[in-house]
Design an enzyme around this catalytic site. Structure first.
Site, PDB file in Angstrom:
ATOM      1  N   HIS A 107       0.858  -1.187   0.000  1.00 10.57           N
ATOM      2  CA  HIS A 107       0.000   0.000   0.000  1.00 10.57           C
ATOM      3  C   HIS A 107       0.888   1.229   0.000  1.00 10.57           C
ATOM      4  CE1 HIS A 107      -3.128   2.844   1.238  1.00 10.57           C
ATOM      5  NE2 HIS A 107      -2.247   3.321   2.108  1.00 10.57           N
TER       6      HIS A 107
ATOM      7  N   GLU B  28      -3.035   7.944   7.999  1.00  8.29           N
ATOM      8  CA  GLU B  28      -2.720   6.503   8.010  1.00  8.29           C
ATOM      9  C   GLU B  28      -1.536   6.198   8.934  1.00  8.29           C
ATOM     10  OE1 GLU B  28      -4.386   5.934   3.445  1.00  8.29           O
ATOM     11  OE2 GLU B  28      -2.253   5.659   3.841  1.00  8.29           O
TER      12      GLU B  28
HETATM   13  P1  CMP Z   1      -4.503   0.116  -2.258  1.00  8.18           P
HETATM   14  O1  CMP Z   1      -4.398   1.124  -3.344  1.00  8.18           O
HETATM   15  O2  CMP Z   1      -3.385  -0.109  -1.363  1.00  8.18           O
HETATM   16  O3  CMP Z   1      -5.812   0.431  -1.401  1.00  8.18           O
HETATM   17  C1  CMP Z   1      -7.088   0.102  -1.910  1.00  8.18           C
HETATM   18  C2  CMP Z   1      -7.063  -1.340  -2.280  1.00  8.18           C
HETATM   19  O4  CMP Z   1      -8.254  -1.871  -2.795  1.00  8.18           O
HETATM   20  C3  CMP Z   1      -6.077  -1.557  -3.416  1.00  8.18           C
HETATM   21  O5  CMP Z   1      -4.785  -1.314  -2.947  1.00  8.18           O
HETATM   22  C4  CMP Z   1      -6.383  -2.981  -3.786  1.00  8.18           C
HETATM   23  O6  CMP Z   1      -5.780  -3.892  -2.874  1.00  8.18           O
HETATM   24  C5  CMP Z   1      -7.883  -3.000  -3.570  1.00  8.18           C
HETATM   25  N1  CMP Z   1      -8.567  -2.923  -4.855  1.00  8.18           N
HETATM   26  C6  CMP Z   1      -8.608  -1.881  -5.693  1.00  8.18           C
HETATM   27  N2  CMP Z   1      -9.335  -2.188  -6.787  1.00  8.18           N
HETATM   28  C7  CMP Z   1      -9.758  -3.468  -6.615  1.00  8.18           C
HETATM   29  C8  CMP Z   1     -10.554  -4.341  -7.390  1.00  8.18           C
HETATM   30  N3  CMP Z   1     -11.068  -3.968  -8.571  1.00  8.18           N
HETATM   31  N4  CMP Z   1     -10.786  -5.590  -6.905  1.00  8.18           N
HETATM   32  C9  CMP Z   1     -10.285  -5.956  -5.701  1.00  8.18           C
HETATM   33  N5  CMP Z   1      -9.523  -5.145  -4.916  1.00  8.18           N
HETATM   34  C10 CMP Z   1      -9.260  -3.928  -5.378  1.00  8.18           C
END
Ligand code: CMP
Length: 139
Positions: free
Chosen positions: A117, A128
């Site tokens: 992340h 965060e």
């Molecule tokens: P991050 O950007 O760390 O935080 C939001 C999270 O949501 C992202 O990482 C992914 O792990 C998850 N995420 C984003 N888009 C999708 C998706 N289409 N399907 C499943 N998980 C998602």
């Protein structure tokens, strides 16, 4: 005001697959200084709160289940232009679109299980970081 700090988690997939050391090496080789660091695990309630901004998304339940299923590494990182430079280092959310040399290209397996992340703004980096670390744990 830019704080030159960002927040990261090495997610349960990457911890489980033994990538903590290699990912921390990519982070420090990328010029980031680690100012807070811990191995911890989110409860379901923690993950729901951390990702509350995504509560209306269809993947929210899956995301909360994944992020609470095992240990994570939480860290605060310092560097000039930290938020933007760290998002460049980790690569696109979807590893299929992540550039060569990025952490997600090397270690992410899917858009959901994407290894790391990175905060998306200075404001969220501060929120965060404070979610995981007391002031005396931030060096
Ligand atoms: P991050 O950007 O760390 O935080 C939001 C999270 O949501 C992202 O990482 C992914 O792990 C998850 N995420 C984003 N888009 C999708 C998706 N289409 N399907 C499943 N998980 C998602």
């Amino acid at each position: 005001m830019a704080t030159n700090r960002t927040f990261t988690m090495i997610k349960p997939d990457a911890v489980q697959n033994g990538h903590i050391g290699n990912i921390l090496a990519m982070i420090t080789n990328g010029g980031f200084k680690i100012v807070s660091l811990k191995l911890t695990q989110l409860t379901v309630a923690d993950a729901q709160e951390f990702y509350a901004v995504h509560a209306a998304r269809p993947f929210y339940g899956e995301l909360v289940e994944f992020m609470s299923r095992g240990p994570i590494v939480a860290a605060i990182l310092e560097k000039d232009n930290a938020v933007e430079d760290f998002r460049t280092l980790i690569g696109a959310t979807n590893p299929a679109e992540a550039a060569e040399g990025t952490i997600r290209k090397a270690y992410a397996t899917s858009i959901g299980e994407n290894a790391v992340h990175g905060s998306d703004s200075d404001e969220n980096a501060a929120i965060e970081g404070a979610f995981h670390f007391a002031g005396r744990e931030q060096f």
